[in-house]
Write a protein that holds these residues in place. Structure first.
Motif, PDB file in Angstrom:
ATOM      1  N   UNK A 157     -10.542  -4.829   7.238  1.00 26.64           N
ATOM      2  CA  UNK A 157      -9.132  -5.173   7.412  1.00 26.64           C
ATOM      3  C   UNK A 157      -8.494  -4.131   8.320  1.00 26.64           C
ATOM      4  N   UNK A 158      -8.058  -4.559   9.491  1.00 28.14           N
ATOM      5  CA  UNK A 158      -7.459  -3.641  10.456  1.00 28.14           C
ATOM      6  C   UNK A 158      -5.942  -3.818  10.425  1.00 28.14           C
ATOM      7  N   UNK A 159      -5.262  -2.726  10.123  1.00 30.77           N
ATOM      8  CA  UNK A 159      -3.803  -2.711  10.136  1.00 30.77           C
ATOM      9  C   UNK A 159      -3.362  -2.297  11.529  1.00 30.77           C
ATOM     10  N   UNK A 160      -2.532  -3.098  12.187  1.00 33.63           N
ATOM     11  CA  UNK A 160      -2.111  -2.743  13.550  1.00 33.63           C
ATOM     12  C   UNK A 160      -1.423  -1.389  13.608  1.00 33.63           C
ATOM     13  N   UNK A 161      -1.580  -0.720  14.754  1.00 31.53           N
ATOM     14  CA  UNK A 161      -0.901   0.550  14.970  1.00 31.53           C
ATOM     15  C   UNK A 161       0.602   0.357  14.815  1.00 31.53           C
ATOM     16  N   UNK A 162       1.252   1.386  14.309  1.00 29.23           N
ATOM     17  CA  UNK A 162       2.709   1.362  14.189  1.00 29.23           C
ATOM     18  C   UNK A 162       3.318   1.510  15.574  1.00 29.23           C
ATOM     19  N   UNK A 163       4.355   0.766  15.817  1.00 27.78           N
ATOM     20  CA  UNK A 163       5.045   0.823  17.114  1.00 27.78           C
ATOM     21  C   UNK A 163       6.004   2.023  17.152  1.00 27.78           C
ATOM     22  N   UNK A 164       6.239   2.520  18.334  1.00 29.40           N
ATOM     23  CA  UNK A 164       7.212   3.590  18.585  1.00 29.40           C
ATOM     24  C   UNK A 164       6.956   4.855  17.772  1.00 29.40           C
ATOM     25  N   UNK A 165       5.686   5.261  17.667  1.00 22.78           N
ATOM     26  CA  UNK A 165       5.360   6.462  16.888  1.00 22.78           C
ATOM     27  C   UNK A 165       5.932   7.731  17.514  1.00 22.78           C
ATOM     28  N   UNK A 166       6.233   7.700  18.798  1.00 18.58           N
ATOM     29  CA  UNK A 166       6.802   8.888  19.446  1.00 18.58           C
ATOM     30  C   UNK A 166       8.153   9.251  18.850  1.00 18.58           C
ATOM     31  N   UNK A 167       8.824   8.259  18.268  1.00 19.14           N
ATOM     32  CA  UNK A 167      10.141   8.498  17.672  1.00 19.14           C
ATOM     33  C   UNK A 167      10.047   8.873  16.193  1.00 19.14           C
ATOM     34  N   UNK A 168       8.832   9.001  15.665  1.00 16.50           N
ATOM     35  CA  UNK A 168       8.647   9.294  14.249  1.00 16.50           C
ATOM     36  C   UNK A 168       8.020  10.670  14.055  1.00 16.50           C
ATOM     37  N   UNK A 169       8.406  11.318  12.973  1.00 23.23           N
ATOM     38  CA  UNK A 169       7.725  12.552  12.604  1.00 23.23           C
ATOM     39  C   UNK A 169       6.364  12.178  12.016  1.00 23.23           C
ATOM     40  N   UNK A 170       5.503  13.176  11.849  1.00 22.34           N
ATOM     41  CA  UNK A 170       4.199  12.915  11.219  1.00 22.34           C
ATOM     42  C   UNK A 170       4.390  12.345   9.818  1.00 22.34           C
ATOM     43  N   UNK A 171       5.325  12.917   9.077  1.00 20.61           N
ATOM     44  CA  UNK A 171       5.582  12.448   7.713  1.00 20.61           C
ATOM     45  C   UNK A 171       6.056  10.996   7.712  1.00 20.61           C
ATOM     46  N   UNK A 172       6.924  10.644   8.645  1.00 14.84           N
ATOM     47  CA  UNK A 172       7.414   9.267   8.725  1.00 14.84           C
ATOM     48  C   UNK A 172       6.284   8.310   9.101  1.00 14.84           C
ATOM     49  N   UNK A 173       5.434   8.750  10.024  1.00 18.63           N
ATOM     50  CA  UNK A 173       4.304   7.908  10.421  1.00 18.63           C
ATOM     51  C   UNK A 173       3.359   7.691   9.240  1.00 18.63           C
ATOM     52  N   UNK A 174       3.043   8.762   8.503  1.00 19.15           N
ATOM     53  CA  UNK A 174       2.174   8.632   7.329  1.00 19.15           C
ATOM     54  C   UNK A 174       2.815   7.708   6.291  1.00 19.15           C
ATOM     55  N   UNK A 175       4.122   7.829   6.115  1.00 21.38           N
ATOM     56  CA  UNK A 175       4.814   6.997   5.131  1.00 21.38           C
ATOM     57  C   UNK A 175       4.734   5.516   5.517  1.00 21.38           C
ATOM     58  N   UNK A 176       4.992   5.212   6.787  1.00 20.80           N
ATOM     59  CA  UNK A 176       4.938   3.815   7.236  1.00 20.80           C
ATOM     60  C   UNK A 176       3.519   3.261   7.141  1.00 20.80           C
ATOM     61  N   UNK A 177       2.534   4.049   7.570  1.00 19.71           N
ATOM     62  CA  UNK A 177       1.142   3.604   7.454  1.00 19.71           C
ATOM     63  C   UNK A 177       0.774   3.412   5.987  1.00 19.71           C
ATOM     64  N   UNK A 178       1.255   4.330   5.146  1.00 15.96           N
ATOM     65  CA  UNK A 178       0.972   4.234   3.718  1.00 15.96           C
ATOM     66  C   UNK A 178       1.495   2.940   3.114  1.00 15.96           C
ATOM     67  N   UNK A 179       2.682   2.541   3.496  1.00 18.18           N
ATOM     68  CA  UNK A 179       3.238   1.288   2.972  1.00 18.18           C
ATOM     69  C   UNK A 179       2.392   0.089   3.408  1.00 18.18           C
ATOM     70  N   UNK A 180       1.891   0.139   4.638  1.00 21.01           N
ATOM     71  CA  UNK A 180       1.036  -0.953   5.118  1.00 21.01           C
ATOM     72  C   UNK A 180      -0.299  -0.979   4.369  1.00 21.01           C
ATOM     73  N   UNK A 181      -0.849   0.195   4.107  1.00 17.31           N
ATOM     74  CA  UNK A 181      -2.101   0.267   3.341  1.00 17.31           C
ATOM     75  C   UNK A 181      -1.880  -0.271   1.939  1.00 17.31           C
ATOM     76  N   UNK A 182      -0.839   0.213   1.278  1.00 14.03           N
ATOM     77  CA  UNK A 182      -0.556  -0.222  -0.091  1.00 14.03           C
ATOM     78  C   UNK A 182      -0.311  -1.725  -0.163  1.00 14.03           C
ATOM     79  N   UNK A 183       0.236  -2.283   0.902  1.00 12.12           N
ATOM     80  CA  UNK A 183       0.471  -3.727   0.954  1.00 12.12           C
ATOM     81  C   UNK A 183      -0.814  -4.549   0.968  1.00 12.12           C
ATOM     82  N   UNK A 184      -1.930  -3.925   1.309  1.00 13.41           N
ATOM     83  CA  UNK A 184      -3.226  -4.618   1.338  1.00 13.41           C
ATOM     84  C   UNK A 184      -3.951  -4.552  -0.008  1.00 13.41           C
ATOM     85  N   UNK A 185      -3.468  -3.714  -0.911  1.00  8.74           N
ATOM     86  CA  UNK A 185      -4.154  -3.525  -2.182  1.00  8.74           C
ATOM     87  C   UNK A 185      -3.726  -4.560  -3.211  1.00  8.74           C
TER      88      UNK A 185
END
Length: 157
Positions: free
Chosen positions: A36-64
């Protein structure tokens, strides 16, 4: 039992995709496996590392799903050799779970929510690999583990 591998972002190297697909096809003889491939988050340049991890985390959790056994592929996880990994898989299959989920996080790792949802962590190596390469290495090791369990000649002891 079904085994799922969740990964963030697509693999842009056709050579890697070809090799991953070869092992996915081989795995069909042993287990129901899905990538299962989750698409890359858009506009990551505008996000901090923590924000990027949080958004990716929500997408991962949505697959469980409820009842999933979740294993993070993480540099701080337990390292197993190939035989040990096959024994780990056998224990999971014997436990009666419906779906075993392995997760490859994004470039900055996992959010705290993902760590909380996980049952354990495995490390493929003390070395660091690209997320694209980890898909290939993991898929090959999964195939190798099943050949070990079936006592087939792919793995030389």
């Amino acid at each position: 039992m079904k085994i799922s591998l969740i990964a963030i972002g697509k693999t842009d190297k056709s050579e890697l995709n070809t090799l991953i697909d070869q092992y996915r096809n081989r795995l069909k003889h042993y287990v129901n496996f899905e990538l299962l491939v989750i698409p890359d988050i858009k506009n990551v340049k505008n996000l901090s590392r923590a924000q990027q991890k949080q958004q990716e985390g929500q997408l991962i959790l949505g697959q469980l799903k409820s009842g999933d056994r979740v294993i993070l592929l993480d540099e701080k996880g337990k390292q197993l050799d190939s035989v040990g990994f096959s024994q780990f898989l056998q224990k999971q299959m014997n436990s009666g779970i419906k779906r075993l989920v392995f997760v490859i996080g994004g470039p900055y790792g996992y959010s705290e929510d993902v760590y909380q949802a996980a049952h354990s962590k495995l490390s493929l190596s003390a070395m660091t690999f690209s997320h694209q390469m980890v898909r290939l290495f993991f898929t090959e090791q999964l195939y190798r583990a099943f050949t070990i369990l079936k006592n087939e000649p792919y793995h030389h002891r």
